[in-house]
Design an enzyme around this catalytic site. Structure first.
Site, short mmCIF file in Angstrom:
data_model
loop_
_atom_site.label_atom_id
_atom_site.label_comp_id
_atom_site.label_asym_id
_atom_site.label_seq_id
_atom_site.Cartn_x
_atom_site.Cartn_y
_atom_site.Cartn_z
N GLY A 1 -7.32 6.60 -13.95
CA GLY A 1 -8.44 7.48 -14.21
C GLY A 1 -8.25 8.81 -13.52
N SER B 1 6.94 -17.67 1.69
CA SER B 1 7.46 -17.11 2.93
C SER B 1 8.86 -16.56 2.72
CB SER B 1 7.52 -18.19 4.02
OG SER B 1 6.23 -18.64 4.33
N HIS C 1 -4.84 0.99 -14.32
CA HIS C 1 -5.83 1.97 -14.77
C HIS C 1 -5.53 3.31 -14.09
CE1 HIS C 1 -9.63 3.95 -15.64
NE2 HIS C 1 -9.76 4.18 -14.35
N GLY D 1 -6.18 5.45 -0.14
CA GLY D 1 -6.43 4.08 -0.56
C GLY D 1 -7.89 3.74 -0.36
N HIS E 1 -0.69 -14.09 -0.68
CA HIS E 1 0.67 -14.42 -0.24
C HIS E 1 0.98 -15.84 -0.71
CE1 HIS E 1 0.30 -10.83 2.14
NE2 HIS E 1 -0.69 -11.34 2.84
N VAL E 2 2.09 -15.99 -1.44
CA VAL E 2 2.39 -17.29 -2.04
C VAL E 2 3.72 -17.90 -1.59
CG1 VAL E 2 0.95 -16.86 -4.06
CG2 VAL E 2 3.36 -16.23 -4.12
N GLU F 1 0.83 -1.20 0.00
CA GLU F 1 0.00 0.00 0.00
C GLU F 1 0.87 1.26 0.00
OE1 GLU F 1 -3.93 2.09 1.91
OE2 GLU F 1 -3.39 0.06 2.55
#
Length: 140
Positions: free
Chosen positions: A109, A93, A107, A83, A90-91, A63
Site C-alpha cells: 500500500g 532448530s 500487500h 516496522g 519457529h518450527v 525484520e
C-alpha cells in the site's frame, strides 16, 4: 558494469555498516521484482544457551530483510520506513551453517506494507515463518 540487481544488493549491504545487521553478519544476496533475500551465519554469536539459533536473532534477520525490502521498493527519497509489527513461528532448530530469509510482498500500500518472510536452513527446510508490517512515513 554492475547490473541493477548488483547495485541494489551493494547499497543494501553498504548501509548495514556499524548496525545490528553487521553485528549479526547479515548479508543481502538476491533481489527480484517482489522479493529480497539475505543470509546469516549460525555461530555461537547467535546461539541461545543450549547451542542452537536464538529466535530473537532469527526475528532480527527477518525484520532486517523485510524493512530493507520496503526501503528498496518504496521511494526512499520521499519516505522513511519503520516496522509496525512482526510475528514469528519457529518450527525447526539450527546449530550451524547459514539461514536464509526471503521477504516476499503480500500487500504494497501507499502507507503500509505487509511482508511474508520465510527463514530456511541450507537444505531449504523451513526454520521460521514471519510476518512483518511496515509503514512508509513522509520525510519532512
Amino acid at each position: 558494469m554492475e547490473t541493477h540487481k548488483e547495485k541494489i544488493l551493494k547499497v543494501c549491504n553498504e548501509v548495514c555498516k556499524n548496525t545490528l545487521m553487521e553485528t549479526l553478519d547479515i548479508s543481502f544476496i538476491d533481489v527480484g521484482e517482489n522479493f529480497l533475500m539475505a543470509k546469516m551465519p549460525v555461530t555461537s554469536k547467535v546461539y541461545q544457551p543450549d547451542g542452537v539459533l536464538h529466535g530473537g536473532a532469527t526475528v532480527a534477520l527477518a525484520e532486517s530483510v523485510g524493512s530493507a525490502a520496503t526501503y528498496i521498493f518504496m521511494d526512499q527519497n520521499k519516505y522513511m520506513i519503520r516496522g509496525l509489527e512482526i510475528s514469528a513461528n519457529h518450527v525447526k532448530s539450527v546449530k550451524d551453517g547459514f539461514v536464509y530469509a526471503k521477504a516476499s510482498i503480500i500487500h504494497k500500500g501507499r502507507t503500509t506494507q505487509l511482508w511474508e518472510i520465510k527463514v530456511t536452513n541450507e537444505a531449504g527446510g523451513l526454520v521460521s515463518l514471519c510476518k512483518l508490517t511496515t509503514i512508509a512515513l513522509p520525510k519532512q
